[in-house]
Scaffold this motif. Structure first.
Motif, mmCIF file in Angstrom:
data_model
loop_
_atom_site.group_PDB
_atom_site.id
_atom_site.type_symbol
_atom_site.label_atom_id
_atom_site.label_comp_id
_atom_site.label_asym_id
_atom_site.label_seq_id
_atom_site.Cartn_x
_atom_site.Cartn_y
_atom_site.Cartn_z
ATOM 1 N N ASP A 219 0.821 -1.212 0.000
ATOM 2 C CA ASP A 219 0.000 0.000 0.000
ATOM 3 C C ASP A 219 0.855 1.262 0.000
ATOM 4 O OD1 ASP A 219 -2.300 -1.465 -0.058
ATOM 5 O OD2 ASP A 219 -2.748 -1.255 2.078
ATOM 6 N N ARG A 220 2.095 1.137 0.443
ATOM 7 C CA ARG A 220 3.001 2.292 0.467
ATOM 8 C C ARG A 220 4.006 2.279 -0.671
ATOM 9 N NH1 ARG A 220 0.414 1.414 4.362
ATOM 10 N NH2 ARG A 220 -0.155 2.911 5.963
ATOM 11 N N GLY A 221 3.909 1.286 -1.534
ATOM 12 C CA GLY A 221 4.789 1.223 -2.694
ATOM 13 C C GLY A 221 6.248 1.018 -2.343
ATOM 14 N N LEU A 222 6.527 0.367 -1.222
ATOM 15 C CA LEU A 222 7.911 0.127 -0.820
ATOM 16 C C LEU A 222 8.464 -1.095 -1.544
ATOM 17 C CD1 LEU A 222 7.545 0.718 3.029
ATOM 18 C CD2 LEU A 222 8.623 2.235 1.360
ATOM 19 N N ALA A 223 9.703 -0.972 -2.006
ATOM 20 C CA ALA A 223 10.329 -2.069 -2.756
ATOM 21 C C ALA A 223 10.458 -3.308 -1.875
ATOM 22 C CB ALA A 223 11.696 -1.631 -3.264
ATOM 23 N N ILE A 224 10.183 -4.455 -2.458
ATOM 24 C CA ILE A 224 10.258 -5.715 -1.729
ATOM 25 C C ILE A 224 11.713 -6.040 -1.409
ATOM 26 C CG2 ILE A 224 10.426 -7.161 -3.795
ATOM 27 C CD1 ILE A 224 8.550 -9.163 -2.368
#
Length: 402
Positions: A71-76
């Motif tokens: 939901d926060r678009g943080l890279a995996i």
């Protein structure tokens, strides 16, 4: 801006406290979820969080962390199995090293300086895994900083928090310490590496020196492997009057109780060394982590008087702690903590979205017969990166019916 939200003291009326907490942390009115769902393997694989060894709650917590990251678009991020170091795998409950270096694992920008200082001035032998702290969303160590980091910067607010959560313990907080032991390996204490996740030090109502030692578990079961029994623990247990029902009970050194036992002995040794006059031992875990709370209940049965003994043992839920933060003036932060760590309606909603997407691809009987010889194409489930999808998960009719 956070504003102070008055809540009745928990000890006075737990029901009123719970109702007020629900109003703060559950504005949609869904109420607490009865139990976390068993998440299908296909859904866990889709979000890259399928770990076969995960127990039910840990699987749901890992899934919730993946939704928070997406939901926060943080890279995996990646996980490296020590048995296969040449085969790192992407894991949805981790963020990338670059995101971790920017402090993305912490819920407020003011927490990062607290983490940086704690690492710079860490105690000798402190058990910090820096990569895990910065990139593992599921770890309880970043949770400790997310929960107490802002309080470490504002001791007046920390005092208000303790007054709400544990009335009668501290009237003034003077220190907030992370990964703390008065002396790892020191024979005056437990002569081992036992430590606490967080320690709050200050003044008691009678002006004495007091501390609250805190153990936090998020997804852990409370049945971690037990180290070999140490003779120093037994010595402390036998010489601390009215603490244990039977200091010789072997259950105290087995997996379900051993960590609580070691930490309680450390608190007793700290008092005996003259470093404080009173101590309180607190355990925190999410309410749906039933296994961890059962472990605490098992341990409490081995105490002569858990509530009013020489060192009270107080198990609490994370949700209750978030409500006390809100009452102390950190309402927005309490909601952010709940959203990330305990709002399992988001997991329920994601499963509903997946089920709806699957049902859209199931043809009617007429459609099935007319397209029996034609290849079919399944609609791809959208990845919930937009925060509006989190709202959709929270407010869907199915959840309200539940």
């Amino acid at each position: 801006m956070d504003t102070t939200v008055p809540l009745p003291p928990a000890a006075d009326n737990p029901t009123l406290f719970a109702d007020a907490a629900r109003a703060i942390l559950d504005p949609s009115g869904l109420g607490p979820i009865n139990r976390v769902p068993l998440i299908p393997e296909s859904a866990r694989r889709r979000h890259r969080v399928f770990i076969p060894a995960d127990h039910r709650f840990k699987a749901a917590a890992r899934f919730l962390q993946a939704l928070w990251r997406e939901d926060r678009g943080l890279a995996i991020g990646t996980h490296v199995n020590c048995r296969e170091p040449h085969r790192p795998r992407r894991l949805g409950s981790r963020i990338s090293t670059a995101a971790g270096a920017l402090g993305a694992n912490f819920l407020h920008p003011d927490i990062l300086p607290v983490v940086t200082r704690a690492l710079a001035y860490r105690e000798p032998g402190a058990a910090y895994d820096v990569d895990r702290l910065k990139t593992n969303l599921l770890s309880s160590q970043p949770l400790a900083f997310n929960l107490f980091g802002l309080l470490a910067r504002d001791l007046t607010q920390a005092t208000r928090f303790v007054t709400e959560l544990l009335p009668g313990t501290l009237t003034e907080v003077t220190d907030v310490l992370f990964e703390h032991s008065p002396g790892r390996g020191d024979a005056r204490f437990t002569a081992d590496r036992t430590a606490y996740d967080v320690v709050l030090r200050g003044r008691s109502p009678n002006g004495g020196r007091a501390f609250i030692c805190i153990e936090i578990k998020y997804s852990e079961s409370g049945h971690e492997p037990a180290p070999p029994p140490h003779p120093r623990h037994a010595q402390i247990a036998h010489t601390t009057p009215s603490l244990f029902v039977d200091p010789n009970d072997p259950t105290l050194t087995r997996s379900v109780c051993q960590q609580f036992y070691r930490q309680h002995c450390l608190a007793a040794a700290t008092l005996r060394a003259g470093l404080a006059d009173t101590a309180t031992f607190v355990f925190l875990a999410p309410a749906p982590n039933v296994t961890a709370h059962k472990a605490a209940a098992t341990y409490a049965r081995h105490l002569t008087d858990p509530q009013a003994g020489p060192i009270p043992f107080i198990p609490l839920t994370l949700e209750h702690t978030f409500a006390a933060l809100a009452a102390a003036g950190l309402t927005d932060h309490a909601r952010a903590l709940h959203r990330r760590y305990t709002d399992f309606w988001l997991v329920d909603g994601e499963l509903d979205l997946a089920a709806a997407a699957t049902s859209d691809t199931i043809p009617s009987q007429d459609e099935a017969s007319s397209t029996a010889r034609k290849p079919t194409r399944t609609r791809k489930l959208p990845t919930p990166r937009d925060p509006s999808l989190a709202t959709q998960r929270m407010t869907r009719p199915a959840a309200r019916a539940a």
